[in-house]
Design a protein around this motif. Structure first.
Motif, PDB file in Angstrom:
ATOM      1  N   ILE A  67       0.820  -1.207   0.000  1.00 32.91           N
ATOM      2  CA  ILE A  67       0.000   0.000   0.000  1.00 32.91           C
ATOM      3  C   ILE A  67       0.857   1.262   0.000  1.00 32.91           C
ATOM      4  N   LEU A  68       2.068   1.191   0.548  1.00 29.66           N
ATOM      5  CA  LEU A  68       2.977   2.343   0.534  1.00 29.66           C
ATOM      6  C   LEU A  68       3.313   2.741  -0.899  1.00 29.66           C
ATOM      7  N   PHE A  69       3.534   1.727  -1.738  1.00 30.19           N
ATOM      8  CA  PHE A  69       3.934   1.978  -3.117  1.00 30.19           C
ATOM      9  C   PHE A  69       2.720   2.205  -4.027  1.00 30.19           C
ATOM     10  N   ILE A  70       1.587   1.550  -3.708  1.00 33.88           N
ATOM     11  CA  ILE A  70       0.361   1.794  -4.470  1.00 33.88           C
ATOM     12  C   ILE A  70      -0.059   3.248  -4.321  1.00 33.88           C
ATOM     13  N   GLN A  71       0.018   3.750  -3.098  1.00 29.49           N
ATOM     14  CA  GLN A  71      -0.368   5.136  -2.839  1.00 29.49           C
ATOM     15  C   GLN A  71       0.510   6.099  -3.625  1.00 29.49           C
ATOM     16  N   GLU A  72       1.787   5.776  -3.724  1.00 29.43           N
ATOM     17  CA  GLU A  72       2.708   6.636  -4.468  1.00 29.43           C
ATOM     18  C   GLU A  72       2.517   6.505  -5.971  1.00 29.43           C
ATOM     19  N   ASP A  73       2.284   5.278  -6.461  1.00 30.35           N
ATOM     20  CA  ASP A  73       2.189   5.044  -7.903  1.00 30.35           C
ATOM     21  C   ASP A  73       0.867   5.529  -8.478  1.00 30.35           C
ATOM     22  N   LEU A  74      -0.253   5.194  -7.815  1.00 24.66           N
ATOM     23  CA  LEU A  74      -1.578   5.536  -8.340  1.00 24.66           C
ATOM     24  C   LEU A  74      -2.118   6.853  -7.780  1.00 24.66           C
ATOM     25  N   GLN A  75      -1.356   7.469  -6.888  1.00 26.03           N
ATOM     26  CA  GLN A  75      -1.733   8.765  -6.316  1.00 26.03           C
ATOM     27  C   GLN A  75      -3.118   8.716  -5.671  1.00 26.03           C
ATOM     28  N   ILE A  76      -3.338   7.752  -4.787  1.00 18.52           N
ATOM     29  CA  ILE A  76      -4.631   7.618  -4.117  1.00 18.52           C
ATOM     30  C   ILE A  76      -4.578   8.327  -2.763  1.00 18.52           C
ATOM     31  N   THR A  77      -5.760   8.695  -2.259  1.00 18.43           N
ATOM     32  CA  THR A  77      -5.861   9.435  -1.001  1.00 18.43           C
ATOM     33  C   THR A  77      -5.813   8.482   0.188  1.00 18.43           C
ATOM     34  N   GLU A  78      -5.726   9.051   1.390  1.00 17.33           N
ATOM     35  CA  GLU A  78      -5.701   8.239   2.611  1.00 17.33           C
ATOM     36  C   GLU A  78      -7.024   7.515   2.811  1.00 17.33           C
ATOM     37  N   VAL A  79      -8.116   8.155   2.458  1.00 17.77           N
ATOM     38  CA  VAL A  79      -9.430   7.494   2.551  1.00 17.77           C
ATOM     39  C   VAL A  79      -9.487   6.302   1.599  1.00 17.77           C
ATOM     40  N   GLN A  80      -8.970   6.460   0.382  1.00 12.53           N
ATOM     41  CA  GLN A  80      -8.936   5.346  -0.568  1.00 12.53           C
ATOM     42  C   GLN A  80      -8.057   4.213  -0.050  1.00 12.53           C
ATOM     43  N   VAL A  81      -6.980   4.550   0.658  1.00 15.78           N
ATOM     44  CA  VAL A  81      -6.131   3.532   1.267  1.00 15.78           C
ATOM     45  C   VAL A  81      -6.942   2.720   2.270  1.00 15.78           C
ATOM     46  N   GLU A  82      -7.698   3.397   3.133  1.00 17.84           N
ATOM     47  CA  GLU A  82      -8.529   2.700   4.120  1.00 17.84           C
ATOM     48  C   GLU A  82      -9.547   1.789   3.445  1.00 17.84           C
ATOM     49  N   VAL A  83     -10.183   2.300   2.397  1.00 18.55           N
ATOM     50  CA  VAL A  83     -11.189   1.502   1.684  1.00 18.55           C
ATOM     51  C   VAL A  83     -10.541   0.295   1.028  1.00 18.55           C
ATOM     52  N   LEU A  84      -9.398   0.499   0.377  1.00 21.12           N
ATOM     53  CA  LEU A  84      -8.712  -0.595  -0.309  1.00 21.12           C
ATOM     54  C   LEU A  84      -8.297  -1.687   0.662  1.00 21.12           C
ATOM     55  N   VAL A  85      -7.788  -1.286   1.815  1.00 20.58           N
ATOM     56  CA  VAL A  85      -7.326  -2.264   2.803  1.00 20.58           C
ATOM     57  C   VAL A  85      -8.515  -2.969   3.466  1.00 20.58           C
ATOM     58  N   GLY A  86      -9.520  -2.214   3.881  1.00 25.71           N
ATOM     59  CA  GLY A  86     -10.601  -2.772   4.679  1.00 25.71           C
ATOM     60  C   GLY A  86     -11.704  -3.455   3.900  1.00 25.71           C
ATOM     61  N   ILE A  87     -11.856  -3.115   2.614  1.00 25.93           N
ATOM     62  CA  ILE A  87     -12.985  -3.643   1.851  1.00 25.93           C
ATOM     63  C   ILE A  87     -12.913  -5.148   1.679  1.00 25.93           C
ATOM     64  N   LEU A  88     -11.690  -5.704   1.691  1.00 24.70           N
ATOM     65  CA  LEU A  88     -11.550  -7.144   1.514  1.00 24.70           C
ATOM     66  C   LEU A  88     -12.270  -7.898   2.625  1.00 24.70           C
TER      67      LEU A  88
END
Length: 512
Positions: A67-88
């Protein structure tokens, strides 16, 4: 007795051995050989059935670093990080809810295969995702597959295991989850040096490899004999029982018990609506089972274990570690600790019992979570704070892995009667996944509101409540057959924490 002959020297010599003794030795040798073969077969089946759990563990571990590198590569927000991690975890409830019905329809074995196919499809989509939207599609598919997998593996292993080893064998999925987490951490550290638009894709794609072992498992493991009985495939069930029961003369007796547990002597199938009706309007005994099973599943997650695992880099960064390489190296230490202590739990769960391990686990986690909150809130950055933070996180995952982690799945797979087991275990898995998702999707937002240290004080308070829950709602099930365990919940004083002699339970089973 043997015939003796007196020689000139007066010494006695045996002319022949007793034929009965030879026959007895031969029978003992054959029985020992059968016992060894049976144990190896059951062990192999439990191991292969647990491979799906590697997928869940790997996803949890690898996402914490990726997620550290996804956030940097795809330029996603902190809220999107939470959704991506927790939605699974949230979406996996669909798989868990469907898992009970699916496993009753097509069998435990092929439900595990179905889970692997769905997960691998999602993993492939995530690895090739060009945008956050496509990444989420893959994440949703992976979540459904995980929901199937975490629900069915403990049920299957529980149904093929002998009572004396059921606790250890049913813990295997938790062991493989921890192995997967460790492999995910190692993958993060190993591939972190690649270019940022490639490394996280390689990390996620590596999760597809366990499918090879899952495909192999389908040719090794048998179908659950209890499911076969539910489908009136009595001869097939007998063949499986001959492979997994050490004493051949007990096969028919065990088969008759399973048939009775399934509903009646002919193992008539319960209608699905009747199963749900019984759970929605339960008898006192079934209500106690649901409280114990669903409660322990929820406490396993709301004490913050997934937050600790998913966001360990965030925790260590708050403690003072700065570089990505050092953050990922610290998470590898957490992964090793988690894996080592789950192996220790395997040797203890059928020796000490479920409840003592739960006490050690929940009390130890409470202390470690409080220590982590104190370290992050009071000591702040610095060498001492970093060391104490790492020690507290490792201590928390160690106590989790030696108790509530594996014991939770053991309990929920063995406390429900056969007619309700698949659906009730699915409900428990849903509670676990929803709790996990809520924690994962809200962790960063809560830490912004009350700080990282304050968040772990909250987890410590919840963990303290779990100690009281174990005392009041969890009976000891060590060494009892599944049919005997069912009787424990029909006796109010036993459910409320008393101990009952095994002979009393056996008397109740025979009486019914």
């Amino acid at each position: 007795m043997g015939v003796q002959e007196n020689g000139k020297s007066g010494t006695k010599k045996y002319r022949r051995m007793d034929s009965d003794s030879i026959e007895e030795e031969g029978d003992d040798h054959q029985q020992q050989q059968r016992t060894n073969n049976t144990r190896k077969y059951v062990l192999a089946s439990a191991i292969f059935a647990s491979f799906n759990s590697v997928l869940l563990g790997y996803d949890v571990g690898v996402m914490s670093g990726a997620i550290l590198f996804i956030q940097e590569d795809l330029q996603i927000t902190e809220v999107q990080v939470e959704v991506l991690v927790g939605i699974l975890s949230i979406i996996s409830l669909l798989g868990s809810l469907a898992g009970g019905k699916t496993s009753d329809a097509i069998g435990r074995k092929w439900t595990m295969a179905f889970a692997a196919i769905i997960f691998q499809t999602g993993a492939a989509i995530m690895a090739l995702a060009p945008s956050f939207g496509v990444l989420m599609v893959g994440r949703l598919l992976a979540g459904v597959g995980i929901g199937f997998g975490v629900m069915i593996a403990p049920v299957y292993i529980c149904e093929i295991s002998p009572a004396v080893a059921r606790g250890s064998l049913t813990s295997f999925p938790e062991i493989f989850i921890n192995l997967g987490i460790l492999l995910g951490y190692i993958s993060n550290y190993a591939f972190s040096g690649l270019p940022v638009h490639i490394n996280w894709r390689v990390m996620l794609a590596a999760g597809i490899l366990p499918s090879v072992f899952i495909a192999l498992a389908l040719f090794v493991i048998p179908e659950s004999p209890r499911w076969l009985v539910m489908k009136n495939r009595i001869d097939d069930a007998r063949l499986v029982l001959l492979k997994i029961i050490e004493i051949e003369s007990e096969v028919e007796e065990r088969l008759a018990e399973i048939q009775l547990a399934a509903g009646n002597a002919n193992a008539e199938k319960y209608e699905e609506r009747a199963v749900w009706r019984e759970m929605l309007n339960p008898s006192p005994g079934v209500r106690r089972m649901l409280i114990t099973g669903c409660g322990i599943q929820c406490f396993q997650q709301i004490t913050g274990i997934d937050a600790t695992v998913y966001y360990s880099p965030t925790i260590f960064k708050d403690a003072g570690i700065e570089s990505n390489a050092e953050l990922l190296a610290a998470t590898v230490a957490v992964g090793f600790t988690k894996t080592i202590f789950i192996l220790i739990a395997i040797f203890l769960i059928d020796r000490l019992g479920r409840k003592p391990l739960l006490y050690v686990s929940t009390i130890g986690m409470t202390i470690c979570l409080f220590s982590l909150g104190f370290t992050l809130s009071v000591l702040g950055n610095g060498p001492v704070g970093i060391r104490l933070a790492i020690l507290s996180v490792c201590g928390n995952v160690a106590f989790f892995s030696v108790g509530i982690g594996p014991v939770c799945w053991v309990l929920t797979s063995e406390i429900f009667p056969l007619r309700l087991r698949a659906q009730a275990s699915a409900i428990g898995a849903v509670g676990s996944r929803v709790s996990s998702g809520v924690v994962a999707m809200s962790f960063l937002s809560i830490t912004r509101a009350i700080t990282v240290g304050g968040t772990f004080f909250v987890f410590a308070a919840i963990s303290a409540l779990s100690v009281a829950f174990v005392y009041t709602c969890v009976p000891e099930t060590k060494g009892k057959s599944l049919e005997e365990i069912e009787q424990l919940f029909h006796i109010e004083r036993q459910w409320e924490g008393g101990e009952m002699e095994l002979g009393d339970v056996e008397h109740l089973v025979q009486k019914q």
